[in-house]
Scaffold this motif. Structure first.
Motif, PDB file in Angstrom:
ATOM      1  N   GLY A 195      40.967 -58.971  55.693  1.00 20.27           N
ATOM      2  CA  GLY A 195      40.776 -57.547  55.919  1.00 20.27           C
ATOM      3  C   GLY A 195      39.365 -57.222  56.345  1.00 20.27           C
ATOM      4  O   GLY A 195      38.440 -58.024  56.198  1.00 20.27           O
ATOM      5  N   VAL A 196      39.226 -56.031  56.889  1.00 22.07           N
ATOM      6  CA  VAL A 196      37.907 -55.491  57.196  1.00 22.07           C
ATOM      7  C   VAL A 196      37.835 -54.091  56.617  1.00 22.07           C
ATOM      8  O   VAL A 196      38.849 -53.383  56.509  1.00 22.07           O
ATOM      9  N   SER A 197      36.628 -53.712  56.235  1.00 23.38           N
ATOM     10  CA  SER A 197      36.381 -52.365  55.739  1.00 23.38           C
ATOM     11  C   SER A 197      35.553 -51.628  56.776  1.00 23.38           C
ATOM     12  O   SER A 197      34.434 -52.041  57.103  1.00 23.38           O
ATOM     13  N   ALA A 198      36.131 -50.544  57.322  1.00 23.89           N
ATOM     14  CA  ALA A 198      35.438 -49.735  58.323  1.00 23.89           C
ATOM     15  C   ALA A 198      34.527 -48.741  57.627  1.00 23.89           C
ATOM     16  O   ALA A 198      34.937 -48.090  56.656  1.00 23.89           O
ATOM     17  N   PRO A 199      33.284 -48.572  58.091  1.00 21.31           N
ATOM     18  CA  PRO A 199      32.315 -47.706  57.399  1.00 21.31           C
ATOM     19  C   PRO A 199      32.540 -46.225  57.678  1.00 21.31           C
ATOM     20  O   PRO A 199      31.733 -45.554  58.309  1.00 21.31           O
ATOM     21  N   THR A 200      33.644 -45.695  57.161  1.00 19.84           N
ATOM     22  CA  THR A 200      33.965 -44.276  57.352  1.00 19.84           C
ATOM     23  C   THR A 200      33.354 -43.385  56.283  1.00 19.84           C
ATOM     24  O   THR A 200      33.350 -42.162  56.421  1.00 19.84           O
ATOM     25  N   GLY A 201      32.858 -43.972  55.192  1.00 20.92           N
ATOM     26  CA  GLY A 201      32.239 -43.190  54.123  1.00 20.92           C
ATOM     27  C   GLY A 201      30.789 -42.886  54.412  1.00 20.92           C
ATOM     28  O   GLY A 201      30.069 -43.667  55.052  1.00 20.92           O
ATOM     29  N   ASP A 202      30.323 -41.753  53.928  1.00 17.24           N
ATOM     30  CA  ASP A 202      28.938 -41.331  54.132  1.00 17.24           C
ATOM     31  C   ASP A 202      28.018 -42.189  53.260  1.00 17.24           C
ATOM     32  O   ASP A 202      28.240 -42.334  52.065  1.00 17.24           O
TER      33      ASP A 202
END
Length: 839
Positions: free
Chosen positions: A652-659
């Motif tokens: 998996g990858v975690s996309a940096p959508t969080g502030d």
């Protein structure tokens, strides 16, 4: 909107009456709500996320201002059938907001430029030169070099003073219980809403009575709300905002209670098989503290009889004072709602027309006109454009600025003697002014055959005094706009159950070991080809108690001297709470591959205490953040599958959508979220919502079972694929391993026991912009460590009925050992809860 069918019932269910069908079509549109909240027609679960963003307001010659208001909202709801005629509903609503908002209004000539990028603010507590009409005057010289006093258009321009707030979160929970008769329905509801400075609880009841072969429906509702305010005084305003008009105060806080009683009566009439008309009358009585504790009014006092020798006779020295607003303690509100729905058969569409009239005893009269067109496009798609116009008159006590042709009536301590003012109530809140507003938007909806509906919408709103019906609205300085986007999905649990009951019963025994994967373990099993799964996961974690250096408890003196990177610490963490809400949408294109998307919604709160706060009684410095977190994208592969053993791997990858660049707001009112000792800049690393980097998340999972026993193991990690984010840092890499065992207590219930070992690296780099440095949490070296935990869990799968196949899991994680990097709070506990439904 489906054609109203007068034929036989389908699937053994009683057919819907024309009234029900048309009402459901009306309720499908956002913003078109009946006065009494309607229950879902079917058992369903729904989730929605929305984002609200205001535009910048006109600050004229003052260029510096903070970011406008933004709001992240999460809404989850569920309605389930307890018995043939009884339904139970739940709602959870969470809003996190931050940004700059107006607190008062004043001519620009009475404002001064903010420092260090702050917004301009009222030059309160000082004197201003004005003419006989209160126009601000500035000193200058004419062509002959003579001193003159002029009033420019720029100085007379009215404008808002803005103040900023650090993030704050409101949480609300509702519960509904309904009973349905053949010709009637009764619903009871109640709930609580809580935020740092405002709490409320409410109860209510509403009912419906069908007449005339269900072509006519009468409805009535009654509700009661009890609220309390405990609002911190505006930090930036203390010293020049007068709080003397406020009744109850406690040091730095404003306190107040209010009550609201609401009632409604309405009728809905099916005019023919294609049209419906409804009307509703509502009344609300509010009493108690009805003011906004973060809005002020500016008073300008000019003594017409003042005597001085410094200025010409037509130049006056006026005193500028701001005071917290004071609205009446009672408000009676009336509203009339009219709704018309017309099905347009040639286009298979529905037209919705709505009108609302509102009036209260504050002299506000308002009209709302709205229209929507619901158009099916085929293939399960529906598009709904909508438009709305709103206009209102101003409250009778509203003024942008209050001018008094008198000297300031002073109290013994120099404050305002409000009893000697010619006004008893006052507010400069632009929401009480005369204005108009126009908004429009689009809603797209896609319904799948498996009982899932996805929605996405956009709305743009424009507020303007010049848009008021009949004219006479507020000047353009108060104009602003915003946009709102939302996305969500609904799962029709009854539709899924009707499709999946037989299959679930057939496979339940063969796959019962899947039910024994602990709630805190993800990627525990795979689905068969063609299957979908929707799920929700919640995690709560808390740090509290003593401060540790490594695994050793340390005292305040050691922390102050050593935990802040060579500086002396001023504060230390008292507690931190973390809440994570995650949606899980999963699809199996083949038996050996599952694809997943997992968006997250985070909220956290922390308190810092000054050293020796317990003995000194010093207040805690509190912070809160919340909003969208990072989004996970995963592919899970089957490596081995035998009767008792399964192995899969997930990439998996975690996309940096969080502030990851959330900042504290120094000197703003903060709604109770005081900056640590007045510090400014980025909030602590652990309170950011995302990593700011693209991350790689691999895992390897083994599960096995025999008879009533099950077991498993998993190893996984997080690898930061970037050296640093744009804020200058990268969170530490992480590795976690788990081993667990489970036992089937009943056919539908199992218990689990899990051991967990976690290694978290320290933060690389550090903030590349201003941030507080007076607490251990402000320093990157005080993050990460090595941790042992033990988990106790229960898993349940509904074996039959309308909710067959719904899976629920809970796990309590108890820390056994902490070995922190640097200086950190002791971990106290963690809770995992999940729901999932495959079909």
């Amino acid at each position: 909107m489906a054609v109203i069918d007068s034929g036989a019932a389908v699937g053994g269910e009683a057919r819907k009456s024309p009234l029900q069908a048309l009402t459901l079509a009306a309720l499908a549109l956002p913003g078109l709500l009946l006065p009494a909240q309607a229950e879902a027609e079917n058992d369903e679960a729904a989730f929605e996320y929305s984002y609200y963003q205001e535009g910048f307001r006109n600050q004229y010659q003052f260029g510096n201002q903070a970011q406008p208001i933004r709001v992240d909202s999460l809404n989850g709801s569920s309605t389930i059938r307890l018995a043939d005629r009884i339904k139970l509903g739940f709602d959870y609503i969470q809003d996190t907001w931050s940004g700059a908002t107006p607190i008062t209004t004043v001519p620009a000539g009475m404002m001064i430029e903010g420092l260090s990028g702050a917004s301009a603010h009222v030059n309160t507590g000082s004197n201003a030169l004005v003419d006989a009409n209160f126009n601000p005057l500035q000193e200058g010289y004419d062509s002959n070099g003579n001193l003159v006093y002029r009033s420019s258009a720029a100085d007379k321009q009215m404008m808002h003073m803005l103040t900023s707030a650090s993030p704050e979160t409101r949480k609300q929970g509702n519960v509904r219980l309904g009973y349905v008769w053949d010709e009637a329905e009764l619903n009871l509801n109640g709930g609580v809403s809580s935020e740092r400075d405002y709490d409320s609880s409410f109860i209510g009841a509403n009912g419906r009575w069908d007449l005339n072969q269900k072509l006519t429906s009468l409805n009535a509702g009654l509700s009661y709300t009890d609220s309390s305010v405990y609002a911190q005084k505006m930090v930036s305003a203390q010293g020049y905002i007068d709080y003397g008009a406020v009744g109850a105060q406690s040091g730095t806080a404003v306190m107040g209670d209010r009550e609201d009683w609401s009632g409604s009566l309405g009728v809905t009439q099916v005019l023919n098989k294609h049209a419906l008309l409804s009307a509703n009358l509502g009344f609300t009585r509010s009493s108690g503290y009805l003011s906004n504790p973060y809005k002020a009014s500016t008073f300008v006092f000019k003594d017409p009889n003042q005597a001085h020798t410094v200025y010409p006779d037509d130049v006056y020295v006026a005193e500028i004072i701001s005071a917290l607003e004071n609205r009446p303690a009672e408000r009676n509100q009336f509203n009339l709602d009219l709704k018309y729905v017309q099905y347009v058969q040639p286009l298979d569409a529905a037209l919705h027309l709505d009108y609302r009239f509102f009036q209260d005893d504050w002299a506000i009269a308002a009209h709302t006109f709205s229209a929507a067109w619901e158009q099916p496009l085929g293939g399960g798609w529906t598009v709904t454009p909508k438009v709305r116009y709103y206009t209102q008159d101003a409250a009778d006590f509203y003024q942008p600025v209050y001018y008094f042709n008198q000297a300031k009536p002073a109290t013994a301590n120099g404050g305002i003697d409000f009893s000697r003012l010619p006004v008893s109530h006052f507010s400069s809140d632009h929401r009480l002014s005369g204005y108009g507003a126009l908004s429009g938007g689009l809603l797209f909806s896609k319904t799948f055959a498996k009982g899932i509906t996805f929605d996405a919408g956009f709305e743009y709103y424009k507020h303007g005094g010049g848009m008021k019906l009949g004219g006479g609205g507020e000047d353009s300085y108060a104009d602003f706009d915003y946009y709102l986007v939302n996305a969500g999905f609904k799962v029709n649990l009854e539709a899924v159950s009707l499709r999946g009951n037989d299959e679930h019963a057939h496979h339940h025994h063969a796959h019962q070991h899947h039910d024994s994967v602990p709630a805190g373990v993800m990627f525990g099993h795979m689905m068969q080809q063609g299957k979908f799964m929707v799920g929700y996961r919640y995690m709560y974690g808390r740090q509290a108690g003593g401060m540790l250096q490594g695994s050793r408890t340390v005292g305040d003196s050691t922390i102050a001297a050593n935990a802040c990177g060579g500086e002396t610490c001023a504060t230390v963490p008292a507690y931190m709470n973390m809440h994570m809400h995650m949606l899980n949408i999963m699809y199996a294109p083949t038996d050996w591959l599952n694809l997943m998307v997992m968006p997250q919604f985070m909220d956290m709160n922390m308190a810092l205490r000054p050293f020796d706060a317990a003995s000194a009684g010093t207040d805690l410095f509190k912070h809160a953040t919340g909003g969208v977190g990072d989004t996970g994208l995963y592919a899970m592969f089957k490596l081995f599958d035998a009767a008792e053993h399964q192995i899969n791997t997930t990439l998996g990858v975690s996309a940096p959508t969080g502030d990851y660049r959330i900042a504290l707001v120094p000197g703003g009112h903060n709604h109770g979220n005081n900056a640590s000792a007045g510090s400014a800049g980025y909030i602590h690393y652990g309170m950011q919502l995302g990593s700011g980097t693209w991350d790689f998340l691999p895992s390897l999972t083994y599960t096995g079972s025999r008879d009533a026993w099950s077991w498993g193991a998993q190893v996984g990690g997080t690898v930061r694929m970037q050296d640093a984010n744009s804020a200058g840092y990268a969170l530490g890499d992480m590795m976690q391993s788990s081993v667990w065992g489970g036992y089937q207590l009943l056919d539908w219930l199992s218990a689990t026991l899990r051991g967990v070992y976690t290694v978290q690296g320290t933060i690389r780099g550090g903030f590349n912009a201003a941030h507080p440095t007076d607490a251990p949490v402000d320093h990157a070296s005080n993050y990460g460590g090595r941790y042992w935990d033990v988990g106790f869990g229960l898993n349940a799968t509904v074996p039959g009925g309308d909710l067959a196949g719904n899976h629920f899991a809970f796990e309590w994680l108890q820390p056994v050992s902490d070995d922190h990097n640097g200086y950190q709070l002791e971990r106290e506990s963690a809770l995992f809860a999940s729901w999932g439904l495959a079909f």
